[in-house]
Design a protein around this motif. Structure first.
Motif, PDB file in Angstrom:
ATOM      1  N   LEU A 176      -7.144  -4.580   4.989  1.00  0.00           N
ATOM      2  CA  LEU A 176      -8.134  -4.031   6.231  1.00  0.00           C
ATOM      3  C   LEU A 176      -9.109  -5.824   6.750  1.00  0.00           C
ATOM      4  CD1 LEU A 176      -9.354  -0.163   5.175  1.00  0.00           C
ATOM      5  CD2 LEU A 176      -7.186  -1.059   6.642  1.00  0.00           C
ATOM      6  N   ASP A 177      -9.800  -6.281   5.229  1.00  0.00           N
ATOM      7  CA  ASP A 177      -9.948  -7.763   6.020  1.00  0.00           C
ATOM      8  C   ASP A 177      -9.254  -8.437   6.544  1.00  0.00           C
ATOM      9  OD1 ASP A 177     -12.411  -6.750   4.841  1.00  0.00           O
ATOM     10  OD2 ASP A 177     -12.221  -7.838   2.795  1.00  0.00           O
ATOM     11  N   GLN A 178      -8.369  -8.375   6.489  1.00  0.00           N
ATOM     12  CA  GLN A 178      -6.832  -9.076   6.887  1.00  0.00           C
ATOM     13  C   GLN A 178      -7.127  -8.385   8.705  1.00  0.00           C
ATOM     14  OE1 GLN A 178      -6.220 -12.067   6.590  1.00  0.00           O
ATOM     15  NE2 GLN A 178      -5.865 -12.539   4.777  1.00  0.00           N
ATOM     16  N   VAL A 238       0.634  -1.563  -0.150  1.00  0.00           N
ATOM     17  CA  VAL A 238       0.229   0.338  -0.082  1.00  0.00           C
ATOM     18  C   VAL A 238       1.244   1.002  -0.068  1.00  0.00           C
ATOM     19  CG1 VAL A 238      -1.826  -1.174   1.008  1.00  0.00           C
ATOM     20  CG2 VAL A 238      -0.407   0.123   2.306  1.00  0.00           C
ATOM     21  N   LYS A 239       2.103   0.998   0.317  1.00  0.00           N
ATOM     22  CA  LYS A 239       3.029   1.988   0.243  1.00  0.00           C
ATOM     23  C   LYS A 239       3.337   2.371  -1.347  1.00  0.00           C
ATOM     24  CE  LYS A 239       7.842   3.579   2.172  1.00  0.00           C
ATOM     25  NZ  LYS A 239       8.619   3.892   2.615  1.00  0.00           N
ATOM     26  N   TYR A 281      -7.510   0.405  -4.493  1.00  0.00           N
ATOM     27  CA  TYR A 281      -8.931  -0.236  -3.960  1.00  0.00           C
ATOM     28  C   TYR A 281      -8.289  -1.696  -3.113  1.00  0.00           C
ATOM     29  CZ  TYR A 281     -13.486  -1.799  -2.781  1.00  0.00           C
ATOM     30  OH  TYR A 281     -14.904  -2.854  -1.885  1.00  0.00           O
ATOM     31  N   LYS A 282      -8.079  -2.171  -3.866  1.00  0.00           N
ATOM     32  CA  LYS A 282      -8.258  -4.297  -4.081  1.00  0.00           C
ATOM     33  C   LYS A 282      -7.124  -4.418  -2.578  1.00  0.00           C
ATOM     34  CE  LYS A 282      -7.903  -8.121  -6.623  1.00  0.00           C
ATOM     35  NZ  LYS A 282      -8.295  -9.220  -7.679  1.00  0.00           N
ATOM     36  N   ARG A 301      -5.427   5.429   7.378  1.00  0.00           N
ATOM     37  CA  ARG A 301      -5.018   5.736   6.058  1.00  0.00           C
ATOM     38  C   ARG A 301      -5.149   5.746   4.812  1.00  0.00           C
ATOM     39  NH1 ARG A 301      -0.570   2.444   6.075  1.00  0.00           N
ATOM     40  NH2 ARG A 301      -0.963   1.321   7.827  1.00  0.00           N
ATOM     41  N   SER A 302      -6.124   4.712   4.177  1.00  0.00           N
ATOM     42  CA  SER A 302      -6.047   4.223   3.369  1.00  0.00           C
ATOM     43  C   SER A 302      -7.859   5.363   3.057  1.00  0.00           C
ATOM     44  CB  SER A 302      -7.671   3.406   3.410  1.00  0.00           C
ATOM     45  OG  SER A 302      -8.611   2.836   4.527  1.00  0.00           O
ATOM     46  N   LEU A 303      -7.608   6.148   3.844  1.00  0.00           N
ATOM     47  CA  LEU A 303      -9.354   6.608   3.356  1.00  0.00           C
ATOM     48  C   LEU A 303      -9.045   8.214   2.822  1.00  0.00           C
ATOM     49  CD1 LEU A 303     -11.961   5.964   6.047  1.00  0.00           C
ATOM     50  CD2 LEU A 303     -12.287   5.499   4.013  1.00  0.00           C
TER      51      LEU A 303
END
Length: 831
Positions: free
Chosen positions: A84-86, A70-71, A77-78, A114-116
């Protein structure tokens, strides 16, 4: 990257999101993936392959890989969704509440935050984040996050957030929930019912009632739960009546009264709700006033029953409470207010006594023109004369004569009879005088009033007054050409043509009047042309009783001219019998003239009795020759159904008066004019008479003549009679001639369509008698298919001939050459 670097920390147990990316041990299996990532650091596919490669690695290693991914791809999104689900799944598996693992919960919060940064338009990320926060007791942060989500997402996605927001707010309760629902109602005002339910659950009844009133008053509001306006009214009434002390901002009584006017089919329950409101406030006198107002204003028996039962229960509960208080006071030696208790008991007893009157009032409010209910109210008052008079007076002034439900005139009559029973004749006459001026629905109603008026005078032996009353009632109107059934005219104008009125008048005159006055009344009836046959007969009998015989005969003649047949037939019968009974044969010519007038225009249907009576007159007082002439005329004048009986009667009379031989001409003419079925019987009788006279040849000729009307397969009795006659009186030649005629007649009937139809009908009747009852289709099949002895159709060269199946079988056999000179004799011939 070669080498290993250990992660160091002063705390020994730090959050997993602070693990450095270079703290992971890189094995030989990871080198290929690492090289790919160095060459393609922004390829989602390579990162997903690397994540899949570490699926069996420790969870910490997986999280380090996710962090590196993600960095490099912060807008994927995937990647974020999987990561996040993990994190959520790992937290859920550990089953650690927020108070015991606050740092781990907050680390997940940090990941969502951070994702938002870049994925703030993704509703799924917001929903997962909000569900995560809803599992913690952090109310303020959760509320602010909901607000952020609503600000970040487009309006079309808000509905997905509001579902969670409202559920969380309802769970939290308090001012937070109220403010959240208020914000939501600005977006969706049609969901106000949920807000009302929330207020009720939080026991904020005043605000709930106020909000519900606004919803009810909003004509454009549509209930999301499918409630009608009345159901919302019921909910409002339940709230304000169950918690009256908590309601401050709503005019309760005004609201319930408006509901009573609006929902007329539920007034009983609403009145009870209003009374219940005052009872809960301990204002018992106001509650009693409400009940009294209700039972005197409801319009249906159902509503009345609801209110009355609640009223009685209220009074009983108050009395029970007073009695318990009195018992407690007596036990303590205190003074008991017995007067108040007695007054309440009397009030309850009075209420029960009023119930029949109150029910009657309800029914009269429903239909003020109900005669039955007004009469029932009079009966309820019983011996209370003043109330009875008041009720009658109110009834006759309230009821509309044309809309009366029942016989309005009976109310006036009973009113007058009430005064008559009290020997107040002047008041009774006054009532009758007023009753005769009412424009009733039917003329006969007014006629009944006049008749009752006269009967009252008769009961009190005022005979002259009774005659005067009927004389006034039958005064003709000044208008001309008035039709009795003309509804456009008032009944007062048409009443003088009422036969019921005149019938009573004439009976009254016969009883207490003179002969001349009675005759004048009868003549007036005939002049107005309203007489019926009974009036004619009564008038004639009256004149006969008073020895005015000729006048009575004139009345019969007027009645015959006035009425046509069949009434004229009955009048002729009575008239002729009366005349013959009085004069017998003394005025024979006049009697003959009367009979000639009677039979001149009489229909054939009614001619037979008159001709028989005419003939009897001639036999008794006249000439036999004239009697025979009359009977001969009768055979031509009567209907075809009566003609055969008339001929039999004529033959019997002729044989008695002039001998048997004189009947031959009558027989011959009867055979010519009668129908076929009657002709057969006449031929049998004629032939039997000739046989008795020894005229064998004449009898045989008669049988031969009558055979043309007799189908051998239907009228077997005729041929059997002829057969027996030939056996007894004939010879071989005459017997063969009879058989030849029989075959000839049978062939004739086989080719006649009308007789074929008659034969089918006869066979059907015979089959019905044999089988009793059965299916009509089965009978039709039997007729079509045929059985032994059944009729069937076969084709011939020239035309279709109806034969039996037995005959068909015989025709199918080989036929020997026929000798034209041979005489054929059937096997069943009796020689």
């Amino acid at each position: 990257m070669p080498g290993e670097k250990k992660m160091t920390s002063s705390t020994g147990r730090e959050s997993m999101d602070v693990v450095l990316e270079d703290s992971i041990n890189i094995t030989d299996k990871d080198i290929a993936f690492e090289e790919d990532l160095l060459r393609n650091p922004y390829s989602l596919r390579h990162w997903l392959r690397f994540i899949e490669h570490h699926a069996a690695s420790p969870i910490a290693h997986q999280f380090v890989v996710y962090e590196r991914a993600v960095k490099e791809l912060p807008g994927s999104y995937k990647l974020w969704k999987t990561y996040l689900d993990q994190r959520k799944l790992h937290l859920a598996k550990r089953r650690l509440p927020y108070v015991k693992a606050q740092e781990e919960w907050e680390s997940v919060d940090n990941c969502y935050e951070r994702s938002l940064v870049l994925l703030h338009k993704m509703p799924r990320i917001w929903i997962d984040y909000l569900e995560h926060l809803m599992a913690t007791p952090r109310i303020t942060k959760t509320r602010r996050t909901f607000d952020k989500a609503l600000r970040a997402l487009p309006i079309t996605q808000h509905i997905r957030i509001w579902g969670l927001y409202l559920a969380w707010a309802k769970k939290i309760g308090g001012e937070t929930a109220l403010k959240v629902y208020k914000r939501y109602l600005k977006l969706e005002p049609n969901h106000g019912e949920e807000y009302v339910d929330l207020l009720v659950s939080m026991e904020r009844f005043d605000e709930a009632a106020s909000r519900l009133c606004k919803l009810i008053n909003n004509e454009q509001f549509q209930s999301q739960k499918g409630k009608s306006h009345y159901q919302m009214w019921r909910q409002l009434c339940d709230i304000i009546c169950s918690h009256p002390k908590d309601i401050k901002s709503v005019p309760i009584e005004k609201i319930i009264r408006s509901g009573i006017k609006r929902f007329t089919d539920q007034t009983g329950r609403l009145w009870n709700d209003l009374a219940k409101y005052w009872i809960l406030l301990s204002h018992f006198e106001k509650a009693r006033d409400v009940y009294e107002e209700a039972i005197t204003s409801v319009m249906t028996v159902r509503d009345f029953t609801q209110v009355f039962d609640a009223y009685a229960e209220f009074e009983e509960s108050v009395i029970s409470a007073k009695m318990e208080a009195a018992e407690a006071a007596e036990a303590e030696g205190e003074e008991v207010d017995q007067l108040d208790l007695d007054m309440r008991l009397m009030r309850l007893e009075r209420l029960m006594e009023r119930r029949p009157f109150l029910v009657n009032e309800v029914l009269l409010r429903q239909n003020p023109n109900s005669i039955h209910e007004w009469q029932k109210r009079v009966e309820l008052w019983g011996e209370n004369a003043q109330k009875v008079v008041d009720t009658y007076t109110k009834a006759v002034t309230t009821i509309h004569p044309k809309k009366a439900d029942g016989k309005f005139h009976t109310l006036w009559i009973n009113f007058a009879k009430f005064y008559e029973s009290g020997e107040d004749m002047d008041s009774a006459r006054t009532i009758f005088e007023k009753a005769t001026k009412v424009n009733y629905r039917a003329v006969n109603d007014l006629a009944d009033v006049w008749c009752e008026y006269a009967e009252m005078e008769l009961r009190n032996e005022n005979y002259d007054a009774a005659l005067q009353v009927m004389g006034r009632a039958t005064i003709p109107s000044k208008q001309k050409n008035i039709a009795f059934h003309d509804e456009t005219l008032p009944v007062n104008v048409r009443v003088y043509k009422s036969l019921r009125l005149w019938s009573f008048y004439v009976d009254l005159e016969e009883s207490i009047g003179t002969v001349e006055s009675t005759k004048a009344v009868y003549d007036k009836i005939l002049e107005l042309k309203i007489a019926n046959p009974q009036i004619i007969v009564n008038y004639a009998n009256f004149l006969e009783e008073n020895k005015y015989f000729e006048d009575s005969y004139k009345v019969y003649e007027r009645g015959i001219d006035l009425f046509g047949y069949p009434i004229a037939f009955e009048l002729w019968n009575t008239y002729l019998l009366k005349f013959m009974e009085r004069y017998g044969g003394t005025r024979l010519e006049r009697a003959r003239d009367l009979f000639e007038q009677a039979v001149e225009k009489v229909p054939a249907k009614y001619a037979k009795p008159l001709y028989l009576m005419y003939g009897d007159l001639e036999e008794t007082h006249g000439l036999a020759r004239h009697a025979m002439s009359i009977y001969d005329r009768a055979t031509k004048a009567v209907s075809p159904e009566d003609r055969a009986d008339m001929f039999h009667f004529y033959i019997a009379k002729a044989a008695t008066m002039f001998g048997i031989t004189s009947t031959r001409e009558i027989y011959e003419r009867a055979i010519e004019v009668l129908q076929d079925k009657d002709t057969r019987a006449m031929c049998l009788r004629y032939a039997e008479m000739e046989r008795k006279l020894g005229e064998i040849d004449r009898a045989r000729a008669i049988y031969a003549h009558g055979s043309q009307f007799c189908d051998p397969r239907i009228t077997q009795d005729y041929w059997q009679t002829w057969h027996d006659f030939e056996v007894q009186h004939g010879n071989e030649d005459t017997f063969k001639e009879m058989l030849r005629i029989k075959r000839s007649v049978q062939v004739q009937y086989n080719t006649d369509v009308s007789y074929i139809t008659a034969q089918l009908i006869a066979s059907q009747e015979k089959a019905a008698k044999a089988t009793g009852s059965g299916d009509a289709m089965q009978q039709l099949d039997r007729m079509t298919i045929g059985g032994p002895g059944e009729m069937a159709f076969v084709k011939s060269k020239a035309h279709s001939v109806q034969v039996t199946q037995d005959q068909e079988a015989e025709e199918a056999k080989p036929v020997a050459p026929a000798n034209p000179d041979e005489i054929t004799i059937d096997d069943d011939e009796d020689l």
